[in-house]
Design a protein around this motif. Structure first.
Motif, PDB file in Angstrom:
ATOM      1  N   ARG A 117      10.738  -3.487   2.917  1.00 51.94           N
ATOM      2  CA  ARG A 117      11.228  -2.500   3.879  1.00 51.94           C
ATOM      3  C   ARG A 117      10.710  -1.135   3.437  1.00 51.94           C
ATOM      4  O   ARG A 117      10.906  -0.715   2.301  1.00 51.94           O
TER       5      ARG A 117
ATOM      6  N   ARG B 152      10.952   3.712   9.743  1.00 52.66           N
ATOM      7  CA  ARG B 152      11.377   2.526   8.994  1.00 52.66           C
ATOM      8  C   ARG B 152      10.738   1.300   9.649  1.00 52.66           C
ATOM      9  O   ARG B 152      10.789   1.130  10.851  1.00 52.66           O
TER      10      ARG B 152
ATOM     11  N   ASP C  30      10.757   2.922   4.100  1.00 55.61           N
ATOM     12  CA  ASP C  30      11.426   4.083   4.686  1.00 55.61           C
ATOM     13  C   ASP C  30      10.602   5.304   4.317  1.00 55.61           C
ATOM     14  O   ASP C  30      10.355   5.557   3.134  1.00 55.61           O
TER      15      ASP C  30
ATOM     16  N   GLU D 174      13.067  -7.121   0.230  1.00 57.49           N
ATOM     17  CA  GLU D 174      14.194  -7.775   0.894  1.00 57.49           C
ATOM     18  C   GLU D 174      14.188  -9.267   0.565  1.00 57.49           C
ATOM     19  O   GLU D 174      13.207  -9.809   0.058  1.00 57.49           O
TER      20      GLU D 174
ATOM     21  N   GLY E 292       9.176  -3.022   8.497  1.00 59.81           N
ATOM     22  CA  GLY E 292       9.024  -4.078   7.503  1.00 59.81           C
ATOM     23  C   GLY E 292       7.608  -4.610   7.494  1.00 59.81           C
ATOM     24  O   GLY E 292       6.882  -4.522   8.492  1.00 59.81           O
TER      25      GLY E 292
END
Length: 131
Positions: free
Chosen positions: A59, A101, A61, A53, A103
Protein backbone atom coordinates in the motif's frame (compact mmCIF):
# COMPACT_ATOMS: atom_id res chain seq x y z
CA UNK A 1 21.17 31.97 -14.23
CA UNK A 2 18.82 30.55 -16.83
CA UNK A 3 15.67 28.78 -15.77
CA UNK A 4 16.88 25.47 -17.14
CA UNK A 5 20.14 25.69 -15.22
CA UNK A 6 18.26 26.62 -12.04
CA UNK A 7 16.03 23.54 -12.45
CA UNK A 8 19.06 21.29 -12.97
CA UNK A 9 20.77 22.70 -9.88
CA UNK A 10 17.58 22.21 -7.82
CA UNK A 11 17.20 18.62 -9.06
CA UNK A 12 20.83 17.81 -8.29
CA UNK A 13 20.49 19.27 -4.79
CA UNK A 14 17.37 17.19 -4.20
CA UNK A 15 19.04 13.96 -5.32
CA UNK A 16 22.14 14.65 -3.21
CA UNK A 17 20.00 15.29 -0.11
CA UNK A 18 18.08 11.99 -0.41
CA UNK A 19 20.50 9.76 1.53
CA UNK A 20 20.91 12.29 4.35
CA UNK A 21 17.58 11.66 6.08
CA UNK A 22 16.92 7.98 6.80
CA UNK A 23 13.54 6.36 6.31
CA UNK A 24 11.78 5.15 9.43
CA UNK A 25 10.77 1.54 9.71
CA UNK A 26 8.04 -0.02 11.81
CA UNK A 27 7.08 -3.65 12.26
CA UNK A 28 3.37 -4.22 12.72
CA UNK A 29 2.70 -7.93 13.19
CA UNK A 30 5.21 -9.01 10.57
CA UNK A 31 4.19 -6.35 8.03
CA UNK A 32 6.84 -3.86 6.98
CA UNK A 33 5.93 -0.18 7.15
CA UNK A 34 8.46 2.34 5.83
CA UNK A 35 7.98 6.13 5.88
CA UNK A 36 10.07 9.03 4.68
CA UNK A 37 9.49 12.78 4.58
CA UNK A 38 11.62 15.07 2.44
CA UNK A 39 11.84 18.77 1.71
CA UNK A 40 11.43 19.65 -1.93
CA UNK A 41 13.36 22.11 -4.08
CA UNK A 42 11.33 25.09 -2.80
CA UNK A 43 8.92 25.31 0.16
CA UNK A 44 7.04 22.05 -0.29
CA UNK A 45 7.40 18.66 1.42
CA UNK A 46 6.69 15.13 0.24
CA UNK A 47 5.82 12.17 2.46
CA UNK A 48 5.96 8.60 1.18
CA UNK A 49 4.72 5.61 3.16
CA UNK A 50 4.85 2.05 1.84
CA UNK A 51 3.32 -0.77 3.84
CA UNK A 52 3.27 -4.49 3.11
CA UNK A 53 -0.28 -5.83 3.39
CA UNK A 54 -1.40 -9.41 4.10
CA UNK A 55 -2.82 -9.98 0.61
CA UNK A 56 0.60 -9.81 -1.09
CA UNK A 57 0.17 -6.12 -1.83
CA UNK A 58 2.11 -2.98 -1.04
CA UNK A 59 0.00 0.00 0.00
CA UNK A 60 1.46 3.32 -1.11
CA UNK A 61 0.47 6.59 0.59
CA UNK A 62 1.88 9.77 -0.93
CA UNK A 63 1.29 13.30 0.42
CA UNK A 64 2.59 16.57 -1.00
CA UNK A 65 2.19 19.75 1.05
CA UNK A 66 2.84 23.14 -0.46
CA UNK A 67 1.92 26.75 0.25
CA UNK A 68 0.53 27.08 -3.29
CA UNK A 69 -3.19 26.36 -3.36
CA UNK A 70 -4.76 25.09 -6.57
CA UNK A 71 -1.38 24.28 -8.13
CA UNK A 72 -1.09 21.44 -10.65
CA UNK A 73 1.49 18.70 -9.98
CA UNK A 74 2.64 15.83 -12.21
CA UNK A 75 3.14 12.75 -10.02
CA UNK A 76 4.77 9.42 -10.84
CA UNK A 77 5.63 6.34 -8.78
CA UNK A 78 8.26 3.81 -9.84
CA UNK A 79 8.49 0.30 -8.36
CA UNK A 80 11.76 -1.52 -9.11
CA UNK A 81 12.53 0.75 -12.12
CA UNK A 82 9.03 0.28 -13.58
CA UNK A 83 6.48 3.06 -13.79
CA UNK A 84 3.43 1.83 -11.87
CA UNK A 85 1.41 5.02 -11.40
CA UNK A 86 1.31 8.39 -13.11
CA UNK A 87 -1.23 11.19 -12.87
CA UNK A 88 -1.75 14.92 -12.50
CA UNK A 89 -3.07 16.24 -9.18
CA UNK A 90 -4.11 19.67 -7.98
CA UNK A 91 -3.52 20.93 -4.47
CA UNK A 92 -6.72 21.68 -2.59
CA UNK A 93 -7.93 25.23 -2.19
CA UNK A 94 -8.06 24.88 1.59
CA UNK A 95 -4.92 23.07 2.67
CA UNK A 96 -2.57 23.43 -0.30
CA UNK A 97 -1.87 19.70 -0.32
CA UNK A 98 -2.93 16.49 -2.02
CA UNK A 99 -2.81 12.81 -1.12
CA UNK A 100 -2.67 9.65 -3.19
CA UNK A 101 -3.24 6.06 -2.05
CA UNK A 102 -3.09 2.91 -4.15
CA UNK A 103 -1.94 -0.70 -4.03
CA UNK A 104 0.56 -2.65 -6.11
CA UNK A 105 1.99 -6.18 -6.06
CA UNK A 106 4.54 -7.05 -3.38
CA UNK A 107 7.30 -8.85 -5.24
CA UNK A 108 9.59 -11.37 -3.52
CA UNK A 109 12.57 -9.83 -1.74
CA UNK A 110 13.16 -6.15 -1.10
CA UNK A 111 11.11 -3.63 -3.03
CA UNK A 112 12.27 -0.10 -3.85
CA UNK A 113 9.60 2.53 -4.45
CA UNK A 114 10.41 6.03 -5.72
CA UNK A 115 7.86 8.85 -5.87
CA UNK A 116 8.44 12.03 -7.87
CA UNK A 117 6.22 15.09 -8.06
CA UNK A 118 6.89 18.08 -10.30
CA UNK A 119 5.01 21.23 -9.43
CA UNK A 120 4.66 24.78 -10.60
CA UNK A 121 7.79 26.55 -11.84
CA UNK A 122 9.58 23.20 -12.03
CA UNK A 123 9.68 22.47 -8.30
CA UNK A 124 10.71 18.83 -7.84
CA UNK A 125 9.86 16.58 -4.90
CA UNK A 126 11.52 13.18 -4.67
CA UNK A 127 11.21 10.41 -2.07
CA UNK A 128 12.43 6.80 -2.07
CA UNK A 129 11.98 3.86 0.30
CA UNK A 130 12.99 0.21 0.34
CA UNK A 131 10.62 -2.31 1.94
Amino acid sequence: MTRRLALLVALAATIVALPLAPATRADDGGRADVRVERSCAAQSTIRLRVRAEDEGLLRVDLDVRTPRRGARWAVSVVHERRLVWKAARRTSAGSGSFSVRFGMPDWPGRDTVVARAVGPRGEVCLAAVTV
